[in-house]
Design a protein around this motif. Sequence first.
Motif, short mmCIF file in Angstrom:
data_model
loop_
_atom_site.label_atom_id
_atom_site.label_comp_id
_atom_site.label_asym_id
_atom_site.label_seq_id
_atom_site.Cartn_x
_atom_site.Cartn_y
_atom_site.Cartn_z
N ALA A 90 -2.92 4.00 0.17
CA ALA A 90 -2.44 2.70 0.61
C ALA A 90 -1.37 2.94 1.68
O ALA A 90 -0.17 2.96 1.41
CB ALA A 90 -1.87 1.89 -0.56
N THR A 91 -1.82 3.16 2.90
CA THR A 91 -0.95 3.52 4.01
C THR A 91 -0.33 2.28 4.65
O THR A 91 -0.75 1.15 4.37
CB THR A 91 -1.76 4.27 5.08
OG1 THR A 91 -2.76 3.38 5.59
CG2 THR A 91 -2.44 5.51 4.49
N ARG A 116 -2.97 5.60 -3.51
CA ARG A 116 -1.56 5.96 -3.63
C ARG A 116 -0.74 5.41 -2.48
O ARG A 116 -1.13 5.47 -1.31
CB ARG A 116 -1.43 7.48 -3.67
CG ARG A 116 -2.00 8.12 -4.93
CD ARG A 116 -1.17 7.79 -6.14
NE ARG A 116 0.18 8.30 -5.97
CZ ARG A 116 0.54 9.56 -6.17
NH1 ARG A 116 -0.36 10.44 -6.59
NH2 ARG A 116 1.79 9.94 -5.98
N LEU A 117 0.43 4.87 -2.81
CA LEU A 117 1.40 4.47 -1.80
C LEU A 117 1.90 5.72 -1.07
O LEU A 117 2.15 6.76 -1.70
CB LEU A 117 2.57 3.75 -2.45
CG LEU A 117 2.24 2.43 -3.17
CD1 LEU A 117 3.43 1.98 -4.01
CD2 LEU A 117 1.84 1.35 -2.17
N THR A 118 2.06 5.61 0.24
CA THR A 118 2.41 6.79 1.03
C THR A 118 3.76 6.71 1.71
O THR A 118 4.33 7.74 2.08
CB THR A 118 1.34 7.03 2.11
OG1 THR A 118 1.31 5.90 3.00
CG2 THR A 118 -0.03 7.26 1.49
N HIS A 119 4.31 5.51 1.93
CA HIS A 119 5.56 5.34 2.67
C HIS A 119 6.41 4.26 1.99
O HIS A 119 5.87 3.31 1.42
CB HIS A 119 5.29 4.89 4.11
CG HIS A 119 4.66 5.94 4.96
ND1 HIS A 119 3.35 6.35 4.78
CD2 HIS A 119 5.15 6.67 6.02
CE1 HIS A 119 3.06 7.28 5.68
NE2 HIS A 119 4.13 7.49 6.44
N PRO A 120 7.72 4.37 2.08
CA PRO A 120 8.55 3.26 1.62
C PRO A 120 8.29 2.04 2.49
O PRO A 120 8.15 2.15 3.71
CB PRO A 120 9.98 3.78 1.79
CG PRO A 120 9.88 4.91 2.76
CD PRO A 120 8.52 5.50 2.59
N MET A 121 8.23 0.88 1.85
CA MET A 121 7.86 -0.35 2.55
C MET A 121 8.83 -1.47 2.16
O MET A 121 9.34 -1.51 1.04
CB MET A 121 6.43 -0.79 2.18
CG MET A 121 5.37 0.30 2.32
SD MET A 121 5.02 0.74 4.03
CE MET A 121 4.11 -0.70 4.55
N ALA A 122 9.05 -2.38 3.08
CA ALA A 122 9.92 -3.54 2.84
C ALA A 122 9.15 -4.81 3.20
O ALA A 122 8.44 -4.86 4.22
CB ALA A 122 11.19 -3.44 3.68
N TYR A 123 9.32 -5.84 2.38
CA TYR A 123 8.63 -7.10 2.66
C TYR A 123 9.29 -7.80 3.84
O TYR A 123 10.52 -7.93 3.91
CB TYR A 123 8.66 -8.01 1.44
CG TYR A 123 8.00 -9.36 1.70
CD1 TYR A 123 6.64 -9.44 1.90
CD2 TYR A 123 8.76 -10.52 1.79
CE1 TYR A 123 6.02 -10.65 2.17
CE2 TYR A 123 8.16 -11.74 2.05
CZ TYR A 123 6.78 -11.80 2.24
OH TYR A 123 6.19 -13.01 2.52
#
Length: 764
Positions: A90-91, A116-123
Motif C-alpha cells: 500500500a504505497t 503492507r503500508l510502506t511510508h508514514p502518511m498524514a490525512y
Amino acid sequence: MADRRPNVGVPGIHRYDNAAGGWGALKAVAGALSDQATVIEGGKTLLRANQPEGFDCPGCAWPDPKHTSSFEFCENGAKAVAWEATSKRATPEVFAAHTVTELLTWSDHALEDLGRLTHPMAYDRATDRYLPIAWDDAFARTADALRTLDHPDQAEFYASGRASNEAAFLFQLLGRRVGTNNFPDCSNMCHEPTSVGLPDSIGMGKGSVTLEDFDHADLILSFGHNPGTNHPRMMTTLRDASRRGATILAFNPLKERALEKFAAPQDPVEMATLSSTPIASAYYQVAIGGDALAVQGIMKAVLALDAESQGTVLDRAFIAEHTEGFEMVKAVVEGLTWDEIEAGSGLSRGQIEEAARAYAGAKATILCYGMGLTQHRNSSSTVQQLVNLLLLKGNIGRPGAGICPLRGHSNVQGDRTVGIWEKPSAAFLDSMDRVFAFKSPRDHGHTVVETIAAMEAGQTRVFVGLGGNFAVAAPDPTRTFAAMRKVGLSVHVATKLNRTHLLHGAESLLLPCLGRTEIDVQAGGRQAVTVEDSMSMVHASRGLNAPASDQLKSEPAIIAGIGAALFGPDDVVDWPGLAGNYDKIRDLIEAVFPEAFADYNARVRQPGGFRLPVPPSERVWKTPSGKAQFLVHRHDGQDARRGQADVLLLTTLRSHDQYNTTIYGQNDRYRGVFGRRDVVFAHPDDIAARGLKAGDRIDLTAAFDDTGRRAVRGFTLVERDIPRGCLAAYYPEANVLVALEDHDRRSGTPAYKSVPVRLAAHAG
C-alpha cells in the motif's frame, strides 16, 4: 415430496463432513501463500515460526512445545504469516489513487488486501487523501498535540495484543509520562473477565497450567471456544490427550468440527488413510449465556455424589487447608432447583449428571475456556464458577490439573503483564516511580467502552493506537464510528490499512511498523523482542525477512520517536537509547518487576525462554486471606433478554478464514459456508415458528432499542443444530447489534456473545 435435508439450495451453503485439519488445512495454507504472493526467504519463513531461533507467530497465544518439530505452525497461523509477509504494498501511489471517502466503501478484506503500508502518511482534508509525511514531522505533530492538551486524560493510548513486551512497556511508559492511565486495550474486549474474576478467586488473573499438564490430565473440560479456528495448534495437544485415553467434554452452543474430529497434518497415517481422531467424548450444547448455571448444576450433582459416597468425592483436606467460602457456595448451589438449572443452561438434568460423574471420577482435570464464556453480562462471575468447580476436588496446583483461559492474540497477556492496564495496582505504580524520576498518575483510566463514551462526549483530543482495528473490533459501530470522527488527532501504528484508519477527525497519521516476520536492525544491531503466551512462558521472537519498505520503523522506535519529540533530549527517559537497544528496555522491565523478570536478558536468551511466577501453580494464593475463594455467582438482576417469546439471543462468531477483525477470505469451511458471510444460523424449529425457511432473507434488530439503528438487514437464514432461542452470526458484521451499554458489569467486556435480538422476514 420435499427434500428434508437442511439448507438445500441455499447459495454458498454446502455440507462439509471432513475432519478439521487434514488435507483441507494444507490446501488452505497453499492457497494463502499463493494469494498473498508471500515473501519466503529460502522457503524458511513458516519453518521458523514458533521455533527457538525464529519468530513468534502473530496469531494465537498457544504455547510452544519444549521439543519443537520441523514445523510448529497451523493453518490459521500460516494465513496470519502470509497476510503479514505478503509482497503486496500500500504505497503512496495507492493512496493517491483513492480518496478516503472511496476507501470507506470497500470491504474490510479489500482494505487489508492492499498490502503492507510502506511510508508514514498524514490525512489531507483538502484532497481527502492520505499523503506522505516525513517521520520527524509525524513525531513532531503527535508531540505538539499531546503537549497542548488541557488535561492528560484527553489522550487515549490503545494497545493491540500484537505488540511485544518491549513495545508495550515503552507504550505504557509514554502514556504515564504524559500523565494518564487511559490504556484501553484488546483485553477489554476479550478476556478482561479473566483478569478481573480470577484474582478474587485464586489471586492471579492468569491460567495456572503448563503445556505439560495436558500430558497428565485424564479429564479436559472445554467451555466456549473453537480451537480449530482460534488456536489450532491446541488441536495437537487435544488429539494426543484423546489418543492416550483422556476424556474431553465440550460445552458450547454450536458443535464445532475441531472438537468433534481432527486429522493431524503431521501424521502420515491419518493423511494417507483420510482417517481422523475423535476429540470430544461428549458434546453438551449449552444455551447462550447458560454456562454459569451449567457449572453450578455440575457442582450440585457432584455434591450429591459426594453425599452418596459418604464424602469420598470432594478433596476435603484441600478445601479445609487452601480455601474459604465453601459452605456458602454449597448452600447456594444445593438451593438451586433442577428446573432453574435446566431452563437456564439449556441442558437436561441427565446430561449435567453425566458430566458430573465424569468429573467426580477423574483424578486430574484441566478446565479450558474462551471468549464464548467471557463476552456476556455476568462473565467475571461465571469465570469464578469455573474455579469453584475445580476447587471442589483440589484441581489447581498439582500435575494435570488447573484453569486454562485461552487467550487470543499472541502477546495480549504479556501486554498486561508489563503495564498495559487502565487500573494499575499501587505496587506497580510505586515501582514505576522508584525506577523513573516522575510521579505516575493514580486515577484509573478508561476501558474500551469508556474510551468510546469519552470520544462521543468530545473529551478525547488525541488517540494513539498501537496496532489493532479499534473501531471495527469495538461494539456499537453506529456510535463508535461517529465518536472516532470527533477526535482531534488519531495516530495509528500499523502494518496494514484498516477501516479504523479511515475514521479521521481533524487530523490522522498512519505510522507503518515492522511485522513479526521482519528483521529489526537498530543502532545497537539486530534486535529480538519477547512475548508471553497463554501459560506465562516468555520467549524471544526474531524476524528473518527483509522489511516491506526501507521506511518502516519498529514499534519501539516509533514510540520512542514520539517520546523524544515530546520530552526532548534531557528527559528522564533515554528514548533514543531504548530504541537503539532492546536489552535496555528489558533491563527497565526487570527493574520495575524484579521478581517476575529477574535476569530477564539472560533467561530470554535460553531456548524456549522462561516461565513467569504463577503462584496458584504452587498453591500459593495472593488473595487478602491467603486462601483460594469459593465465590457465589453474582446475577445482574433480572435479565430482560430472557422470558420474552419473540426475543432471541445472538452469539457472534469468527469464521475459519478470519483472525479477530482480519478477514482472510469469505469461507468458513468447517461450518459449510463458502463465498459469503451474510448468514444467520438458527434452529429449524425457530425458523419454522416464524413462518420462514432456510435460505430466506431476514432482518435482525436489536431488542429493547427504540432508535431502529441497530439492525442488520437482508441476511440469509441457515439451519444449524443450535439450542432453541439462540442464533449465531459473524463478527464484526453483527457488531451493530451490540449496544455500548451491554457489557459485563465488572470488567466492561462487551456482551458480543449474548445479544438480544428480534428476527423477522426482510422488509426490503
